[in-house]
Design a protein around this motif. Sequence first.
Motif, short mmCIF file in Angstrom:
data_model
loop_
_atom_site.label_atom_id
_atom_site.label_comp_id
_atom_site.label_asym_id
_atom_site.label_seq_id
_atom_site.Cartn_x
_atom_site.Cartn_y
_atom_site.Cartn_z
N TYR A 2 1.15 -0.98 0.31
CA TYR A 2 0.08 -0.33 -0.30
C TYR A 2 0.81 1.26 -0.15
CZ TYR A 2 -4.35 -2.86 1.16
OH TYR A 2 -4.86 -3.74 1.47
N VAL A 34 -6.89 1.48 -6.04
CA VAL A 34 -7.17 1.74 -5.05
C VAL A 34 -7.58 1.61 -3.91
CG1 VAL A 34 -8.86 4.41 -4.69
CG2 VAL A 34 -7.82 4.43 -7.18
N PHE A 35 -7.24 1.62 -2.84
CA PHE A 35 -7.72 0.19 -2.29
C PHE A 35 -9.02 1.98 -1.14
CE2 PHE A 35 -7.58 -0.54 2.52
CZ PHE A 35 -8.01 -1.56 2.97
N MET A 36 -8.59 2.65 -1.08
CA MET A 36 -9.79 3.91 -0.47
C MET A 36 -9.39 4.70 -1.04
SD MET A 36 -8.91 3.14 3.73
CE MET A 36 -9.37 4.63 4.05
N ALA A 37 -10.28 6.31 -0.90
CA ALA A 37 -9.38 7.15 -1.52
C ALA A 37 -10.46 8.60 -1.37
CB ALA A 37 -9.57 7.81 -2.44
N GLY A 38 -10.61 9.78 -0.73
CA GLY A 38 -11.79 10.40 -0.24
C GLY A 38 -10.93 12.14 -0.39
N SER A 49 -6.33 15.56 -0.93
CA SER A 49 -7.24 14.24 -1.82
C SER A 49 -5.81 13.65 -1.32
CB SER A 49 -7.12 13.00 -3.09
OG SER A 49 -7.75 14.31 -4.08
N VAL A 51 -5.21 9.42 -1.67
CA VAL A 51 -5.77 8.00 -2.19
C VAL A 51 -4.89 7.09 -1.49
CG1 VAL A 51 -5.68 6.84 -3.99
CG2 VAL A 51 -6.50 8.87 -4.08
N GLU A 54 -3.20 0.66 -4.15
CA GLU A 54 -2.05 -1.24 -4.26
C GLU A 54 -1.46 -1.58 -5.18
OE1 GLU A 54 -3.41 -6.18 -2.24
OE2 GLU A 54 -4.68 -4.61 -2.72
N LYS A 86 -1.54 -0.44 6.19
CA LYS A 86 -2.83 -0.71 7.47
C LYS A 86 -2.73 -1.78 8.51
CE LYS A 86 -7.52 -2.73 6.49
NZ LYS A 86 -8.02 -3.36 6.13
#
Length: 89
Positions: A2, A34-38, A49, A51, A54, A86
């Motif tokens: 990651y 993308v594992f998670m984003a915002g 951002s 992001v 992986e 993680k």
Amino acid sequence: MYFAVICRDKPGALQTRMDNREKHLAYIEETGAVFMAGPFLENDQMVGSLVIVEVDSLEAAQDWAANDPYAKAGLFEDVQVKAWKKVIG
């Protein structure tokens, strides 16, 4: 592995973000990395951002970040790519 892609928008660039948002979201979907984003928020406005991707290497994460439509549109003032582990969640 990651990697966290941490981006800070240029001041006053909200319209650039909005103009390229659909391309950015499509890029996230098509790459599948993308594992998670915002977005980061200040005063309820998007200003950057986070992001989490992986991918196999730092170079791959940097390449992913460089090819993001937001980056290509010149949205970001600063981009950092860092290895991320993680632990919880």
